[in-house]
Design an enzyme around this catalytic site. Structure first.
Site, short mmCIF file in Angstrom:
data_model
loop_
_atom_site.label_atom_id
_atom_site.label_comp_id
_atom_site.label_asym_id
_atom_site.label_seq_id
_atom_site.Cartn_x
_atom_site.Cartn_y
_atom_site.Cartn_z
N ARG A 127 -24.87 35.42 65.01
CA ARG A 127 -23.74 35.60 64.08
C ARG A 127 -23.70 37.04 63.56
O ARG A 127 -22.69 37.47 63.02
CB ARG A 127 -23.88 34.67 62.86
CG ARG A 127 -23.90 33.16 63.13
CD ARG A 127 -22.78 32.70 64.01
NE ARG A 127 -23.22 32.64 65.40
CZ ARG A 127 -22.39 32.62 66.43
NH1 ARG A 127 -21.09 32.68 66.23
NH2 ARG A 127 -22.85 32.56 67.67
N LYS B 175 -14.80 34.58 74.56
CA LYS B 175 -14.44 33.26 75.10
C LYS B 175 -13.00 32.88 74.78
O LYS B 175 -12.26 32.46 75.68
CB LYS B 175 -15.41 32.21 74.53
CG LYS B 175 -15.00 30.77 74.80
CD LYS B 175 -15.98 29.83 74.15
CE LYS B 175 -15.86 29.84 72.66
NZ LYS B 175 -15.04 28.82 72.07
N THR B 176 -12.59 33.02 73.52
CA THR B 176 -11.25 32.59 73.13
C THR B 176 -10.19 33.40 73.88
O THR B 176 -9.16 32.86 74.31
CB THR B 176 -11.06 32.76 71.61
OG1 THR B 176 -12.05 32.00 70.93
CG2 THR B 176 -9.68 32.29 71.18
N GLN C 143 -25.73 27.22 72.83
CA GLN C 143 -25.17 26.96 71.50
C GLN C 143 -24.85 25.48 71.30
O GLN C 143 -24.00 25.13 70.48
CB GLN C 143 -23.91 27.81 71.29
CG GLN C 143 -24.19 29.31 71.33
CD GLN C 143 -22.97 30.14 70.99
OE1 GLN C 143 -22.48 30.11 69.86
NE2 GLN C 143 -22.48 30.89 71.96
N ASP D 281 -12.60 23.32 75.68
CA ASP D 281 -13.39 24.33 74.95
C ASP D 281 -14.65 23.69 74.38
O ASP D 281 -14.68 22.49 74.10
CB ASP D 281 -12.52 24.91 73.82
CG ASP D 281 -13.18 26.10 73.14
OD1 ASP D 281 -14.07 26.71 73.74
OD2 ASP D 281 -12.77 26.42 72.00
#
Length: 759
Positions: A607, A32-33, A254, A223
């Site tokens: 995670r 995503k980033t 999420q 974001d």
């Protein structure tokens, strides 16, 4: 444009679609980033002025990382992008435009402590009960109103809100809110929530200001859009109304911050606001193994309210997810700590490759103690070490004062907490009198009439008597009874119980967890001295905050699942997977709340990169009572193809004479009898996992003076087992017993309370 070469097809399509409304649904670990940063860089490479680009994030860390990445592509032009958190960006705008709403450009921003201090002053002036109108509760109530764009006047007019306040006995809330807003305005101050609230007022009431920023910000990116609240949603919608070049990035799976006001409907209903929306789904997970990704998919598929996507991984298949059962939370901590040491050695890993995630802060106690006993270095992430939390230190200060009344640091900490009218001036007089008369502060406190003026003596004397009563009780009672008495009669427990804010509930749970630990200590069968002073010696090394403050230190990370969002670790342990703990008991009243808990579990599982372990305890103390626990429904919701059930304690050694080896083997190899569970409704259905032992009807301990090897016995909590060894002499005989469900344990017979099943 070399930066585009490293993107997959979905990522590249999302980067290159620069015009019109865009929604990027980014699954966990999907890059995503990278997509956000390359999309901004792509806009600048196409000739868009960076001054016309607005990027909104939820953390300064995320904004900093994105700007650094963009700089590598486009150079120093990246400095001109309007990028930052919602609060920092709109504070910047308010500095310029504040005069429109009657504020000076140099307005003060109150932090939480400033706001609560002002609220306390208002409560005092209004002569309101500060227990009923707890400052934390009032602060959170006002914060919630502002995040829903409810002004003091609208708060007063809202019949539903007024009815809620009246039913709670807080009919003065509207007046408090009004006074608080007036005092902030008079002081030229805005609190944290005002930065969004006042921005909405500015844009709504001053169309010329709105138009100015609509034309300035030709391209907007947001974001973590699933975490936006109503106030943030409205600001973004207004700013994007002219150009509609808006791109939101997020993952509904999420969305875990409803308790902070986040509204998942903002992302679920985004297409209703922009019918010509372009949707891109980033579904390839680059982080985790296939087994972990597939398990996470099977979990989140049980949620009805979601944007459908098919997350996949092309990484290695990886290990199955371990499901570990422990008898208690202390044993759970021991098993996790031993597993970390074992895997670190076998796979040449660092401690920083491991993370332990839990639902509530209070759960860290058992984990911390187990790690310390094995000398495993760790750090508490996004929180404070259990024994360093204020409420824990407060209660421990009472314990310290009970056994050492000359402990002046403990005295200063609790002499006026909870409040008992002994203010700073009175405390100062106590210390001055002790110094002048060359005596101890404790002597002054228990004989105040000899050293202090009448009024001060009157408020100090009851405190001295209280501590003396604790000292008498501590002489002949076990640790738990004394600790509970002190927690109750000091007023500390009552003070925390009456604070109904999220923070207050956490502090109350932490005290409960400390008392649980003391209860377990007082029932240990391997020690005879069980006084509170012995417990204090036992934890003396645990109260020092010796965690390495170096963020790059090689330490195991402990954190709540909420704190873990955005992070990743090679190996992850999710502990405390029990009904009413995770999912939380508070989440079982509605499907909406339960689905948020399931999203929280999804976040936790994703995670992990290489290995994921889930654990639960079959019994857990709650307020000194040992309760049987049922495994979480979330374990049942994972497709059993991706699970490996491991119900052996790490310390258990098997042998050819092991009477229960076959049964354990059947457990570990019986995966094929499981069928994929159907989507669950809210009530808990039958678990695929075994329940805690229920004692036989009329259970009563037998006389074990003639106990022999080979006898079958029953323990009230450990279940049925066989005696495999006896050692020592009376009255210190130790029995080694192999319990069918828990493995091998060694018990001191005089404390064991066993029922002999047959001879």
């Amino acid at each position: 444009m070399d930066y585009l070469q490293g993107l997959n097809l979905s990522q590249r399509a999302a980067v290159e679609q620069t015009e019109g409304p865009v929604m990027i649904v980014a699954g966990a670990g999907s890059g995503k980033t990278r997509v956000i940063t390359y999309r901004v860089a792509h806009l600048i490479q196409k000739g868009i002025d960076p001054f016309n680009i607005l990027v909104l994030t939820f953390t300064n860390k995320a904004a900093k990382e994105m700007r650094e990445r963009i700089t590598k592509v486009v150079g120093n032009e990246a400095k001109n992008i309007w990028m930052g958190t919602f609060h920092s960006v709109f504070a910047k705008i308010l500095r310029v435009e504040a005069h429109h709403i009657g504020y000076p450009s140099n307005f003060t921003i109150y932090d939480t402590d400033d706001s609560k201090s002002l609220i306390r002053s208002i409560l005092k002036e209004m002569q309101l009960d500060d227990k009923l109108y707890n400052a934390n509760f009032v602060y959170n109530r006002i914060s919630s109103a502002k995040n829903n764009l409810i002004s003091p006047a609208e708060y007063q007019k809202n019949a539903q809100i007024q009815a809620e306040d009246q039913s709670g006995g807080r009919g003065n809330m509207a007046q408090i809110y009004q006074t608080y807003a007036q005092r902030c305005y008079k002081a030229g101050a805005m609190d944290f929530d005002d930065l969004l609230f006042k921005t909405n007022v500015l844009l709504k009431d001053h169309p010329e200001v709105l138009y100015k920023y609509q034309t300035k910000f030709k391209y907007l990116m947001v974001d973590e859009y699933q975490d936006t609240n109503f106030s943030q949603y409205l600001i973004v919608k207004r700013l994007a109304a002219v150009n509609e070049n808006i791109c939101v990035v997020g993952d509904d799976a999420q969305s875990i911050y409803a308790f902070r006001g986040a509204n998942i409907q903002n992302i679920l209903n985004f297409e209703k606001d922009y019918p010509d929306l372009n949707v891109f789904k980033l579904e390839q997970n680059y982080r985790s193994t296939q087994n972990i990704v597939n398990a996470a998919n099977s979990i989140i598929s049980n949620n009805k309210n979601q944007l459908k996507k098919e997350v996949f991984s092309e990484n290695e298949i990886g290990d199955k997810i371990n499901v570990v059962r422990a008898f208690s939370d202390n044993e759970e901590g021991k098993m996790v700590a031993e597993s970390i040491l074992q895997d670190r050695s076998l796979h040449a890993l660092n401690f920083k490759d491991f993370a332990i995630l839990y639902r509530t802060n209070a759960q860290s106690r058992a984990m911390e103690e187990a790690l310390r006993k094995l000398n495993v270095p760790y750090k508490i992430y996004g929180g404070t070490s259990f024994y360093q939390r204020k409420e824990i230190k407060d209660l421990i200060a009472y314990f310290r004062l009970t056994f050492n009344p000359n402990d002046e640091e403990a005295l200063k900490r609790v002499i006026n907490y909870p409040r008992r009218g002994i203010g700073d001036t009175s405390v100062e007089r106590i210390f001055i009198a002790a110094d002048q008369q060359q005596t101890s502060t404790w002597n002054v406190i228990i004989n105040p009439q000899s050293f202090l003026d009448g009024r001060t003596a009157a408020v100090v004397y009851p405190f001295g008597s209280l501590i003396q009563s604790f000292q008498v009780l501590a002489k002949n009672n076990n640790a738990y009874d004394v600790a509970l008495h002190i927690a109750q009669h000091s007023g500390l427990l009552k003070d925390l119980y009456e604070d109904k804010s999220v923070e207050g509930l956490n502090r109350y749970e932490n005290i409960q967890e400390l008392l649980n630990g003391i209860k377990e200590f007082s029932e240990r069968e391997d020690i005879e001295e069980k006084g509170l002073d012995v417990f204090m010696q036992d934890i003396a090394l645990l109260t020092n905050d010796d965690n390495d403050k170096n963020p790059n230190a090689d330490t195991v990370s402990l954190m709540t699942i909420h704190s873990s969002k955005g992070l990743e670790f090679s190996q992850v342990y999710i502990v405390g997977l029990e009904e009413n703990l995770f999912p939380s008991q508070l989440s079982l009243n509605s499907r909406t709340d339960l689905e948020e808990e399931r999203r929280l579990f999804y976040v936790a599982t994703t995670r992990a990169e290489k290995k994921l372990t889930l654990s639960y305890a079959t019994s857990r103390y709650r307020w000194g009572t040992l309760n049987n626990c049922e495994p979480s429904r979330f374990i049942d919701e994972i497709d059993p193809r991706y699970l490996a059930l491991d119900f052996k304690a790490p310390s258990v050694k098997t042998s050819a004479n092991d009477p229960f080896a076959k049964e354990r083997s059947n457990w570990s190899q019986s995966q094929d009898v499981f069928t994929k569970p159907k989507p669950k409704v809210i009530p808990k259905t039958t678990s695929i996992l075994p329940k805690a032992h229920q004692p036989s009807p009329g259970f009563a301990p037998s006389d074990t003076s003639n106990l022999q090897v080979g006898m079958e016995v029953e323990h009230e909590r450990f279940g049925f087992g066989k005696v495999i060894n006896l050692e020592g002499t009376k009255p210190e005989i130790k029995a080694t017993i192999f319990f069918k469900e828990l493995g091998q344990k060694q018990l001191l017979l005089k404390f064991a309370k066993l029922r002999i099943v047959n001879n």
